[in-house]
Write a protein that holds these residues in place. Structure first.
Motif, short mmCIF file in Angstrom:
data_model
loop_
_atom_site.label_atom_id
_atom_site.label_comp_id
_atom_site.label_asym_id
_atom_site.label_seq_id
_atom_site.Cartn_x
_atom_site.Cartn_y
_atom_site.Cartn_z
N LYS A 285 45.12 39.26 40.77
CA LYS A 285 46.26 40.14 41.06
C LYS A 285 47.47 39.35 41.57
CE LYS A 285 42.95 43.78 42.30
NZ LYS A 285 42.53 44.81 43.27
N SER A 286 47.72 38.20 40.97
CA SER A 286 48.83 37.37 41.43
C SER A 286 50.19 38.05 41.20
CB SER A 286 48.82 36.01 40.71
OG SER A 286 49.02 36.19 39.31
N ASP A 287 50.27 39.02 40.29
CA ASP A 287 51.53 39.73 40.05
C ASP A 287 51.92 40.58 41.25
OD1 ASP A 287 50.46 42.78 38.82
OD2 ASP A 287 49.09 41.10 38.97
N ARG A 288 50.95 40.93 42.08
CA ARG A 288 51.26 41.76 43.26
C ARG A 288 51.67 40.91 44.46
NH1 ARG A 288 46.33 46.25 43.37
NH2 ARG A 288 46.43 46.84 41.15
N PHE B 273 34.14 33.81 41.02
CA PHE B 273 34.14 34.63 42.23
C PHE B 273 35.56 35.11 42.49
CE2 PHE B 273 33.76 35.19 46.94
CZ PHE B 273 32.85 36.23 46.87
N CYS B 274 35.74 36.40 42.41
CA CYS B 274 37.08 37.01 42.44
C CYS B 274 37.46 37.46 43.85
CB CYS B 274 37.15 38.20 41.48
SG CYS B 274 36.85 37.75 39.75
N ILE B 275 38.64 37.04 44.29
CA ILE B 275 39.22 37.46 45.57
C ILE B 275 40.70 37.73 45.32
CG2 ILE B 275 39.59 36.86 47.99
CD1 ILE B 275 37.46 34.66 47.66
N GLU B 276 41.20 38.87 45.79
CA GLU B 276 42.61 39.16 45.58
C GLU B 276 43.48 38.12 46.27
OE1 GLU B 276 40.99 43.21 47.02
OE2 GLU B 276 40.17 41.18 46.85
N LEU B 277 44.50 37.68 45.56
CA LEU B 277 45.43 36.71 46.14
C LEU B 277 46.15 37.34 47.33
CD1 LEU B 277 46.71 33.90 45.81
CD2 LEU B 277 48.48 34.98 44.39
N GLY B 278 46.27 36.59 48.40
CA GLY B 278 46.96 37.08 49.60
C GLY B 278 46.02 37.67 50.62
N ARG B 279 44.77 37.96 50.23
CA ARG B 279 43.81 38.49 51.20
C ARG B 279 42.99 37.35 51.77
NH1 ARG B 279 38.76 39.89 51.54
NH2 ARG B 279 38.25 39.71 49.33
N GLU B 280 42.80 37.38 53.08
CA GLU B 280 42.06 36.32 53.74
C GLU B 280 40.59 36.39 53.38
OE1 GLU B 280 41.21 34.81 58.33
OE2 GLU B 280 42.93 36.09 57.86
N VAL B 281 39.99 35.24 53.14
CA VAL B 281 38.57 35.16 52.81
C VAL B 281 37.75 35.52 54.04
CG1 VAL B 281 36.70 33.64 52.05
CG2 VAL B 281 39.00 33.38 51.09
N LEU C 148 30.96 37.28 36.57
CA LEU C 148 32.08 37.62 37.45
C LEU C 148 31.54 38.36 38.65
CD1 LEU C 148 33.22 37.51 34.38
CD2 LEU C 148 35.24 38.55 35.39
N ALA C 149 31.85 37.86 39.83
CA ALA C 149 31.34 38.45 41.07
C ALA C 149 32.47 38.60 42.07
CB ALA C 149 30.22 37.59 41.64
N GLY C 150 32.20 39.38 43.10
CA GLY C 150 33.19 39.60 44.15
C GLY C 150 33.01 40.97 44.76
N ARG C 151 33.84 41.26 45.76
CA ARG C 151 33.79 42.58 46.39
C ARG C 151 34.29 43.64 45.42
NH1 ARG C 151 32.76 43.32 51.49
NH2 ARG C 151 32.64 41.59 52.97
N PRO C 152 33.95 44.91 45.66
CA PRO C 152 34.50 45.99 44.83
C PRO C 152 36.03 45.95 44.82
CG PRO C 152 32.74 46.84 46.22
CD PRO C 152 33.01 45.43 46.69
N ASN C 153 36.59 46.24 43.66
CA ASN C 153 38.05 46.32 43.50
C ASN C 153 38.73 44.96 43.71
OD1 ASN C 153 40.18 47.98 42.75
ND2 ASN C 153 40.87 48.21 44.86
N SER C 154 37.99 43.88 43.42
CA SER C 154 38.58 42.55 43.56
C SER C 154 39.19 42.05 42.25
CB SER C 154 37.53 41.54 44.05
OG SER C 154 36.46 41.46 43.12
N ALA D 50 41.40 29.12 40.64
CA ALA D 50 42.38 29.55 39.64
C ALA D 50 43.10 30.77 40.18
CB ALA D 50 41.68 29.87 38.32
N THR D 51 44.37 30.89 39.87
CA THR D 51 45.18 32.04 40.27
C THR D 51 45.62 32.76 39.01
OG1 THR D 51 45.95 30.89 42.24
CG2 THR D 51 47.21 32.81 41.53
N VAL D 52 45.28 34.06 38.91
CA VAL D 52 45.52 34.77 37.65
C VAL D 52 46.06 36.16 37.92
CG1 VAL D 52 43.60 33.54 36.54
CG2 VAL D 52 43.23 35.83 37.48
N SER D 53 46.64 36.71 36.86
CA SER D 53 46.98 38.12 36.82
C SER D 53 46.48 38.67 35.50
CB SER D 53 48.50 38.33 36.91
OG SER D 53 48.82 39.68 36.58
N ALA D 54 45.53 39.59 35.57
CA ALA D 54 45.02 40.21 34.35
C ALA D 54 46.08 41.11 33.72
CB ALA D 54 43.76 41.01 34.67
N THR D 55 47.02 41.58 34.52
CA THR D 55 48.07 42.48 34.03
C THR D 55 49.09 41.73 33.19
OG1 THR D 55 47.80 43.91 35.96
CG2 THR D 55 49.85 44.13 34.71
#
Length: 458
Positions: free
Chosen positions: A337-340, A307-315, A227-233, A356-361
Motif C-alpha cells: 500500500k505504498s500509494d497511501r 510477508f506483507c506489512i502495510e507501509l508506514g505501520r510499525e512492526v 503470501l502471509a501477514g496480518r488480516p488486511n495487510s 520490497a515496497t509495492v503498491s498493488a493499486t
C-alpha cells in the motif's frame, strides 16, 4: 508390468487427449503392427515406410466402417520405439478414436500401459533414461525454463555430462591399474598424487552439477511462494497483482480470506506457485481458525515467503517474531500500500532481510518484486545458457550424491594408507551410481517408477 527389449507382443493406444478436436492420433508398436493394420484396413495395399496412406478403417470382425484415416508406417529400427510402428490419424472427438482403438485390440494388439512406448524406446536403445524423463518433462512442463532444460536433456546434454564424469572415473581406475601392473618398481609409474588429483577433480565437477539441483527441481513443480501477514495487510491485492488477474477477494474487512487460494504464474519463463493465505491472528471464528491452520502448513512447506506489512505501520512484536522464525533465504518482507504512504520508509530493523515496497493499486514496485522472486528462487541458474545441463529430479541428485560419496570414500581410504587396489572398489561403486543414472543398468522397479508417471500413448 515388465517389458523386455524386442517384445513379442504388439501394443496400441490413443496418443492424444480425449475431447472435441479436429484430429486424434493412435499409435501401434510391435512385430505384428502391419498384421494388425491389414486386419482393420484390408484394402490399404502396399505400405511403404514413412509414407502416409489414406485408408478405410473397419472393425475386423463386423467389417463396419469406423472412419477414414491417414496411416504412417515406421519400419524397425528407424522408429520412436525401435520396433515396427504405426501412427494412425483419425477424426477427433471421444467416440471415433476409441472405436478405432477397439478395432486395433480386436485385431490382435494389446492396450499399452502408461509410458510403454517410451519404455520400449529406452529398452531398445533409442533413448537413455535421462532422455526418457525429459520426454515426460516436455509433456508436463508449464514453463519456458523447464522446456529449455527438457529439450537440452532430450539432446543428451545431461547424459553427455554424466558420461564424461563416468569416463573420468574409469580413467582414474586405469591409472591405478597401470600402477598395480608394476609392483617391482620402487616408485610407481603413476604418482599417487596424480590419482588423488584425478578423483578430486571429478568430485568438483559433480559438485558443480549438484549445485543446480535445488533450482532445477523447482523448475518441475514451481517455487511454492506463500503470501502471509496480518488480516488486511494487502496479501490478496498483491496476489492478484502478481498473477495479473483477480483470483482472491479483496476487501477492507479483516479475515476475508478464510482458506488458501493457489495459482500458477510464470515470471520471465520460470514457474511459481502463488498461495494467498488467511491472515495470521488470534481468532475465535472456527472457520477462520481452520484457514489460519492451513496457512501455517503452507508456510512450513514454502520455498519463499512474502510477508506483507502495510507501509508506514510499525512492526509489532508478533510480526518481528514471525520474521525471525523464517530462514532469511526464504523471506521477502513486502511493504504494501505504498500509494497511501508515499513518503513513508521501511523500518530500519528490517535491514537484515530483503524488503520490497509495492503498491498493488498502481503497480509500483511490482517489477522489482518479481526480479527479487526470480533471484531468490532461481538465482543459481538464471545466468545459465539454455544448453547448460541441469539436475531436475531428486533421482538425479541422489545418484550424483552417491557417486560423490564413493569418490570421497576413495580419497579417505587413500589418505588412510589403504592399498590402492582395495580403495578402488569405491571408484567402481561411483561408476555404478552414474550408470544407474543414465539407465545403463536398471531394475524393473526403477523403470516402473519412471514410466508409470507417463500418459498412455507415450
Amino acid at each position: 508390468m515388465s517389458v523386455s527389449p524386442l517384445s513379442d507382443d504388439t501394443i496400441a493406444a490413443i496418443a492424444t487427449p480425449a475431447g472435441r478436436g479436429a484430429v486424434a492420433l493412435l499409435r501401434v508398436s510391435g512385430p505384428d503392427a502391419l498384421v494388425v493394420l491389414r486386419r482393420i484396413a484390408p484394402g490399404i495395399g502396399d505400405v511403404q515406410p514413412r509414407t502416409q496412406r489414406l485408408a478405410a478403417l473397419r472393425h475386423p470382425q463386423s467389417g463396419e466402417l469406423l472412419d477414414r484415416g491417414l496411416v504412417t508406417y515406421f519400419a524397425a529400427p528407424a522408429s520412436y520405439t525401435g520396433e515396427d510402428m504405426l501412427e494412425i490419424a483419425t477424426h477427433g472427438g471421444v467416440l471415433t478414436p476409441q472405436l478405432v482403438l477397439d478395432a486395433l485390440l480386436a485385431a490382435g494388439a494389446r492396450a499399452a500401459g502408461p509410458g510403454e512406448f517410451t519404455r520400449r524406446a529406452y529398452l531398445n536403445g533409442k533413448l537413455d533414461l535421462l532422455q526418457a524423463e525429459a520426454v515426460a518433462d516436455l509433456i508436463d512442463g508449464r514453463s519456458r525454463a523447464l522446456h529449455r532444460a527438457a529439450v537440452h536433456q532430450m539432446e543428451r546434454g545431461l547424459s553427455r555430462r554424466v558420461s564424461e564424469l563416468r569416463d573420468a572415473i574409469i580413467g582414474t581406475e586405469a591409472l591405478i591399474a597401470y600402477s598395480i601392473d608394476f609392483p617391482e618398481e620402487d616408485e610407481p609409474p603413476v604418482p599417487p598424487a596424480r590419482i588423488v588429483a584425478s578423483a578430486t577433480d571429478v568430485i568438483a565437477r559433480i559438485d558443480t552439477l549438484l549445485a543446480t539441483a535445488p533450482e532445477g527441481e523447482l523448475l518441475r513443480e514451481g517455487a511454492l511462494t506463500v503470501l502471509a501477514g496480518r488480516p488486511n495487510s494487502g496479501k490478496s491485492s498483491l496476489f492478484n497483482a502478481l498473477l495479473g488477474t483477480e483470483r482472491a477477494i479483496v476487501t477492507d474487512i479483516p479475515g476475508t480470506t478464510r482458506d488458501a487460494v493457489e495459482a500458477s504464474v510464470s515470471i520471465d519463463g520460470y514457474p511459481f506457485r502463488l498461495v494467498d493465505t488467511a491472515g495470521l491472528r488470534e481468532t475465535m471464528d472456527r472457520v477462520e481458525g481452520i484457514g489460519i491452520e492451513v496457512a501455517r502448513r503452507y508456510l512450513a512447506a514454502a520455498d519463499l515467503v512474502l510477508f506483507c506489512i502495510e507501509l508506514g505501520r510499525e512492526v509489532d512484536a508478533d510480526e518481528a517474531s514471525f520474521m525471525a522464525s523464517v530462514d532469511a533465504a526464504r523471506l521477502i518482507v513486502v511493504r504494501t500500500k505504498s500509494d497511501r504512504q508515499p513518503d513513508a520508509a521501511a523500518d530500519a530493523d528490517e535491514s537484515a532481510t530483503l524488503t520490497a515496497t509495492v503498491s498493488a493499486t498502481t503497480g509500483a514496485g511490482i517489477p522489482e518484486l518479481r526480479r527479487a522472486l526470480l533471484s531468490k528462487a532461481f538465482g543459481g541458474i538464471l545466468g545459465e545458457p539454455g544448453e547448460a545441463p541441469l539436475v531436475t529430479r531428486e533421482r538425479h541428485a541422489r545418484a550424483l550424491r552417491a557417486a560423490r560419496d564413493e569418490l570421497a570414500a576413495f580419497l579417505a581410504a587413500m589418505d588412510d594408507g589403504v592399498p590402492m587396489e582395495f580403495a578402488a572398489t569405491h571408484l567402481r561403486a561411483a561408476v555404478g551410481a552414474l550408470e544407474d543414472l543414465v539407465g545403463v543398468v536398471s531394475v524393473d522397479d526403477v523403470l516402473d517408477r519412471v514410466f508409470g508417471t507417463f500418459c498412455v500413448g507415450k
